[in-house]
Design a protein around this motif. Sequence first.
Motif, mmCIF file in Angstrom:
data_model
loop_
_atom_site.group_PDB
_atom_site.id
_atom_site.type_symbol
_atom_site.label_atom_id
_atom_site.label_comp_id
_atom_site.label_asym_id
_atom_site.label_seq_id
_atom_site.Cartn_x
_atom_site.Cartn_y
_atom_site.Cartn_z
ATOM 1 N N UNK A 221 -8.450 -45.084 -52.519
ATOM 2 C CA UNK A 221 -8.636 -44.501 -53.846
ATOM 3 C C UNK A 221 -7.261 -44.268 -54.470
ATOM 4 N N UNK A 222 -7.175 -44.228 -55.805
ATOM 5 C CA UNK A 222 -5.880 -43.989 -56.452
ATOM 6 C C UNK A 222 -5.469 -42.524 -56.357
ATOM 7 N N UNK A 223 -4.192 -42.296 -56.079
ATOM 8 C CA UNK A 223 -3.675 -40.931 -55.988
ATOM 9 C C UNK A 223 -2.797 -40.556 -57.177
ATOM 10 N N UNK A 224 -2.517 -41.507 -58.016
ATOM 11 C CA UNK A 224 -1.764 -41.244 -59.245
ATOM 12 C C UNK A 224 -2.118 -42.332 -60.246
ATOM 13 N N UNK A 225 -1.780 -42.124 -61.495
ATOM 14 C CA UNK A 225 -2.083 -43.111 -62.533
ATOM 15 C C UNK A 225 -1.391 -44.434 -62.221
#
Length: 412
Positions: A221-225
Amino acid sequence: MESQHLVTLAKQFGAPLYVYDAAKIASQYQRLTDAFEGVGKLRLNYAAKALSNLSILRFMNHLGSGLDTVSIQEVKLGLMAGFEPESIIFTPNGVSLEEIEEASALGIQVNIDNLSILEQFGSKHPDVPVCIRINPHVMAGGNSNISVGHIDSKFGISIHQIPHLLRIVELTNMNINGIHMHTGSDILDIDVFLYASEILFETAKNFKDLDFIDFGSGFKVPYREGDIQTNVEELGKKLTKRFNEFCADYGKELTLAFEPGKFLVSEAGYFLAKVNVVKQTTSTVFASVDSGFNHLIRPMLYGSNHEIVNISNPDGRERYYSVVGYICETDTFGSNRRINEIAEGDILCFKNAGAYCYTMSSNYNSRYRPAEVLWLNGRGHLIRERENFDDILKNQVDVKHLFETSRKEVLK
């Protein structure tokens, strides 16, 4: 979730506080289901270890999920949450034969990952359906702490031990109904995952009466933009096609199973902490919060990056801060982060706090663990009370009577 709702919850329930957005969990579940819509039989078994609050488990059951468990305690929580025994799979590592037998006696699907227990269990219970966990020796994840399918991993039965495995199955006449692998979290390259899947398909050909093939999970999953994430839609198209081809060759429609944990709950979670002190040193501005790695250990343990937002001052100018906790040793959530200007009393929000955050919390420094809230249909619902001093003392046995004599008498 909107920042204003989080601020309201922090005022209502206090900080530090864990908040979980039910709508985000549901949308992630639907996204994964949609990605594999071409599969005749699909089973998503939520990995309870990611977030095992009873109310979260009930919500997963409500969505139609199965349950992946790694301890007999998680099994019992799942049953209490309303899961049917046949919808729970038990995939422990290094546990005793007795624990596996206890789960099996409850009607749970057991998944065995070593030859020793496989032989013992098969000799005693040849008619009980058993899944086998294979180690494909594939490194599909990034962080070595959470990649578990490589050759040096303690998990699974090595593909090089398949002849030994087959001999045990033949001699015990075991009922093998599933094959399983788990390469670990943070899958960066779906082609590597598909390569590991081919190893699993090849292994599955050795067993003639399978009901399912379990591909684990580990979707990033993404942890930052702008952060990279597993393209589950592309994986869905490619693996669905290959799985259906395998089932046609196998002569039976099998169930395709996954065990998503982080994918379902990580982005749904928010951790809220109040700023106690803003401290300027010769080189750094520290924002010290009323929490620490006793509540959120992943940054210190894994080096994980959780975006930190000042939800009390969303329009303030950005400055650089190192956000630290109150634990009496190095306790850093993030160094030199650009965050809207912070004042003492502000509420900071740590994102991606749904997976492996509360479940890894502790009472280190004799601190209380925080409350948990489920945000559902526009309201916050308390799903775990904040601990108090009685919880710290619970299960401790005070032997003060041993010290009522003189020091010399006690130590002689």
